[in-house]
Scaffold this active site. Structure first.
Site, short mmCIF file in Angstrom:
data_model
loop_
_atom_site.label_atom_id
_atom_site.label_comp_id
_atom_site.label_asym_id
_atom_site.label_seq_id
_atom_site.Cartn_x
_atom_site.Cartn_y
_atom_site.Cartn_z
N ALA A 1 0.82 -1.22 0.00
CA ALA A 1 0.00 0.00 0.00
C ALA A 1 0.85 1.26 0.00
O ALA A 1 0.34 2.36 -0.27
CB ALA A 1 -0.92 -0.01 1.22
N LYS A 2 2.13 1.13 0.30
CA LYS A 2 3.00 2.30 0.34
C LYS A 2 3.18 2.94 -1.04
O LYS A 2 3.60 4.09 -1.14
CB LYS A 2 4.37 1.93 0.92
N ASP A 3 2.85 2.21 -2.09
CA ASP A 3 2.88 2.80 -3.43
C ASP A 3 1.94 3.99 -3.49
O ASP A 3 2.24 5.01 -4.12
CB ASP A 3 2.46 1.78 -4.49
#
Length: 278
Positions: A76-78
């Site tokens: 999810a860090k994208d």
């Protein structure tokens, strides 16, 4: 020899025909094919929900998992990295030829390296020297530079966060310190993206949201949007013992005894978890 020459000539002619057919095909279809992503950034978000039959059967309710590992950087860090860069561009803080600097040894570093590579920025990451070899290799393979420093207390100028902040300041205008823990782009990425997707995918029937937390950006962003749309939604933080966020919710202090300097351990527990709900 003659057969060999004939075979080579035939193969060459065949390749030429294929190339011509491709070119003609492209000329006939000047419109963009929306099913083809133009770069890695187009693949961020819109991850599917996956039903978990065993947990659904055990709990008596339908349990769905948001498959964030399907983002191009694997997490999810994208979303966060893309939002930080986009907001910095819009504010004029990050400009062509600039560098994105951050202190990270994990998923955020991989995502920042990916986003910077796609957008043509340099990426400089600072991490403690005990970061895993696999993460080192992946970060550098994505084109980022990785500066390793000795572990230090957060108040020490040698702490990775303080080193990263100093490196960004030295680079001057046009470059930024991503500052994932304090940057509200982190939360906004999940308010507008992750939460909106969950709401649409469940057609508004979501009753509860459960996750662990690092910076807290996903938990805050998703819960804020879901509760705004449906106040009855329950939000649960599932974190291991020693979670600062658990202590913040339960005791009002963003600190846990397990975080004490010189006694903190990288792996503090086995499979148990602390629960807090809101």
């Amino acid at each position: 020899q003659m057969l060999s020459d004939f075979g080579a000539a035939t193969a060459t002619a065949g390749l030429a025909c294929v190339a011509l057919l491709l070119l003609r095909s492209q000329r006939r279809r000047p419109r963009r094919d929306d099913s083809v992503a133009s770069n890695a950034l187009d693949l961020i978000g819109n991850t599917p929900l996956l039903e978990l039959p065993s947990l659904s059967a055990a709990t008596g309710c339908r349990v769905l998992a948001k498959a964030e590992f399907l983002n191009p950087g694997g997490s999810a860090k994208d979303r966060v990295a893309a939002a930080i860069v986009a907001e910095a561009e819009a504010a004029g803080a990050l400009r062509e030829g600039g560098t994105v600097v951050e202190a990270t040894a994990g998923s955020t570093g991989i995502s920042l390296a990916l986003v910077c590579a796609a957008k043509g920025y340099r990426c400089h990451l600072v991490a403690a020297d005990d970061v895993s070899p696999q993460k080192r290799e992946l970060i550098t393979a994505l084109g980022a530079t990785l500066e390793l420093v000795r572990p230090a207390a957060i108040a020490d100028a040698a702490h990775p966060v303080n080193v990263a902040r100093a490196r960004a300041a030295a680079l001057g205008d046009g470059s930024i310190f991503a500052d994932q823990f304090e940057n509200l782009a982190n939360t906004r990425a999940h308010e507008a993206g992750t939460a909106a997707e969950i709401w649409a995918q469940t057609r508004g029937t979501v009753d509860a949201f459960v996750m662990g937390a690092g910076t807290g950006g996903t938990l805050a962003g998703v819960s804020r949007t879901l509760k705004r749309r449906k106040p009855s939604v329950r939000v649960f933080l599932a974190d291991p013992p020693g979670s600062a966020l658990f202590h913040r919710v339960e005791h009002g202090v963003l600190y846990a005894p397990q975080q004490q300097e010189r006694t903190a351990r990288r792996n503090r527990c086995g499979r148990t978890a602390s629960w807090s709900r809101g």
